[in-house]
Design an enzyme around this catalytic site. Structure first.
Site, PDB file in Angstrom:
ATOM      1  N   ASP A 176       0.825  -1.207   0.000  1.00  0.00           N
ATOM      2  CA  ASP A 176       0.000   0.000   0.000  1.00  0.00           C
ATOM      3  C   ASP A 176       0.865   1.266   0.000  1.00  0.00           C
ATOM      4  O   ASP A 176       2.101   1.197   0.008  1.00  0.00           O
ATOM      5  CB  ASP A 176      -0.919  -0.059   1.236  1.00  0.00           C
ATOM      6  CG  ASP A 176      -2.285   0.525   0.973  1.00  0.00           C
ATOM      7  OD1 ASP A 176      -2.417   1.359   0.075  1.00  0.00           O
ATOM      8  OD2 ASP A 176      -3.235   0.147   1.703  1.00  0.00           O
TER       9      ASP A 176
ATOM     10  N   ASP B 188     -10.107   3.711  -3.375  1.00  0.00           N
ATOM     11  CA  ASP B 188     -10.831   2.515  -2.931  1.00  0.00           C
ATOM     12  C   ASP B 188     -12.249   2.437  -3.488  1.00  0.00           C
ATOM     13  O   ASP B 188     -12.935   3.448  -3.614  1.00  0.00           O
ATOM     14  CB  ASP B 188     -10.901   2.489  -1.401  1.00  0.00           C
ATOM     15  CG  ASP B 188      -9.533   2.236  -0.787  1.00  0.00           C
ATOM     16  OD1 ASP B 188      -8.532   2.195  -1.538  1.00  0.00           O
ATOM     17  OD2 ASP B 188      -9.463   2.083   0.441  1.00  0.00           O
TER      18      ASP B 188
HETATM   19  C1  GLA Z   1      -5.983   1.327   1.540  1.00  0.00           C
HETATM   20  C2  GLA Z   1      -6.146   0.344   0.400  1.00  0.00           C
HETATM   21  C3  GLA Z   1      -7.269  -0.625   0.723  1.00  0.00           C
HETATM   22  C4  GLA Z   1      -6.940  -1.355   2.009  1.00  0.00           C
HETATM   23  C5  GLA Z   1      -6.699  -0.359   3.141  1.00  0.00           C
HETATM   24  C6  GLA Z   1      -6.150  -1.033   4.383  1.00  0.00           C
HETATM   25  O1  GLA Z   1      -7.096   2.151   1.679  1.00  0.00           O
HETATM   26  O2  GLA Z   1      -6.392   1.018  -0.803  1.00  0.00           O
HETATM   27  O3  GLA Z   1      -7.454  -1.550  -0.343  1.00  0.00           O
HETATM   28  O4  GLA Z   1      -5.813  -2.159   1.810  1.00  0.00           O
HETATM   29  O5  GLA Z   1      -5.755   0.623   2.759  1.00  0.00           O
HETATM   30  O6  GLA Z   1      -5.913  -0.128   5.410  1.00  0.00           O
END
Ligand code: GLA
Length: 401
Positions: free
Chosen positions: A149, A204
């Site tokens: 990430d 997301d």
């Molecule tokens: C980010 C990523 C998500 C998830 C969260 C976890 O937002 O884009 O897919 O992995 O972190 O904290």
């Protein structure tokens, strides 16, 4: 001379094994299940073991899903005295190796999560400055997939950070799929294939909670707005390296029609298929969608070409995905709030795509039509295709010569 030749061959062979090509790790879009969309950080060994069991008993594994991925929240809040990451001892009392072994014993591959920054998005220890030791630790646990990430990475160069972790993973000698999760912020589609096998293209897909999904219904700000961002970067995806429009929300609160559309769109996009629902309590409708082998085959088609937007009018959108052997997949999406009837006269259409060298004139070549949700042959392109599509639903056809 002969001896020299043999050792040269051996040397070349070992160099090849070492520098595993991305094509070998993910020749088709990776398929699996990830904890985040349904459980966020509320995960532990008993819950996840029951998910592993349900992965098998629900037919997900046999439908082609392979990876079982732990997202954020698996770690303890601090590294140990030696600077090593540790699994949260309350959540995983038997440690991560034991859990990885359990996943492997059921015939799946094991994936894990961390972040290029100093902390993960949920505030657990990040990898920055620990790339090689973390990679070695994952390899020792038997990790097959790393989602990496981009939180708390202020001042870091994305390309350099991901290349560094990529090198660290390769140095372990264990084949590990590398999933870049930097949300498309630094155009990862341009450089991502050098580092890994898939890269997120957007923020997301959330909201993660079923209740807010229900409230938002079709969640056009998510499924459809993500779709609308993919067309201009489709040429960057291909065998071994994939655009990742984020994980699936099938079974997390949208209607059955919307779930079917979401899944069909992801398959047309040659997107990685990471389910994100509760596998233990999934409905028959959800299972039918996630395990539709004819639709999955479009996603996994060996040509590895992402769909393109062919047409959009009055809320009806048509996507076309070129397939191996000159076949095509065509998806009719009803984005509108009312039921609509499409009447598509193939003979009046020519489909061209430079990315895949596709050039089809339906007035000259006839294709057989198969409806992949109804599992029925529905004639040929010699006759206009007429069908009513409910609001937010789709019709998905495979066209074969
Ligand atoms: C980010 C990523 C998500 C998830 C969260 C976890 O937002 O884009 O897919 O992995 O972190 O904290």
């Amino acid at each position: 001379m002969k001896k020299l030749f043999t050792s040269l061959v051996l040397l070349l062979m070992s160099a090849q094994t070492f520098a595993q090509k991305s094509e070998d790790l993910a020749p088709t879009p990776p398929m699996g299940w990830n904890t985040w969309n349904i459980f966020q950080t509320k995960i532990d060994e008993p819950l996840l073991k029951s998910m592993v069991d349900a992965y098998v008993s629900s037919g997900m594994r046999d439908a082609g899903y392979t990876y079982f991925v732990l997202d954020d929240g698996w770690m303890g809040m601090e590294r140990d005295a030696n600077g090593q990451l540790v699994a949260d001892p309350k959540k995983f009392p038997n440690g991560m190796k034991a859990f990885a072994d359990y996943v492997h014993s059921k015939g799946m591959k094991f994936g894990i999560y961390n972040c290029a920054g100093t902390k993960t998005c949920a505030g657990y220890p990040g990898t920055r400055g620990h790339e090689y030791e973390d990679a070695r630790l994952y390899a020792s646990w038997g990790v097959d997939y790393l989602k990496f990430d981009w939180c708390n990475a202020e001042g870091q160069n994305a390309r350099e950070s991901y290349m560094l972790m990529s090198k660290a993973l390769k140095a372990t000698g264990r084949p590990i799929v590398f999933s870049l999760c930097e949300w498309g912020s630094n155009r990862p589609w341009v450089w991502g294939a050098k580092a890994g096998q898939l890269w997120r293209t957007t923020g997301d897909i959330g909201p993660y909670f079923a209740t807010s999904l229900t409230k938002d219904g079709w969640t056009p700000q998510n499924v459809l707005s993500i779709l609308d961002k993919q067309d201009s970067i489709r040429q960057y995806a291909g065998i071994g390296h994939w655009n990742d429009p984020d994980m699936l929300e099938v079974g997390n609160g949208m209607t059955v029609a919307e779930d079917r559309s979401h899944f069909s769109i992801w398959c047309m996009l040659a997107a990685p298929l990471m389910a994100g629902n509760n596998l233990h309590s999934m409905s028959e409708d959800t299972k039918t969608i996630l395990t539709n082998k004819e639709v999955i085959a479009i996603n996994q088609d060996p040509l590895g070409v992402e769909c393109f937007k062919y047409y959009e009018f009055d809320g009806i959108e048509i996507l076309v995905k070129p397939l191996a052997k000159g076949d095509l997949a065509v998806l009719f999406i009803n984005r509108s709030d009312r039921s609509q009837t499409v009447n598509f006269d193939w003979a009046a259409h020519i489909i061209q795509d430079k990315t895949s060298n596709t050039d089809v004139d339906f007035s000259k070549t006839s294709y057989k039509l198969r409806d992949l949700w109804a599992h029925k042959d529905v004639g040929t392109t010699q006759k206009a295709f007429r069908q009513t599509i409910p609001s937010h639903d789709v019709v998905m056809l495979k066209l074969s010569k």
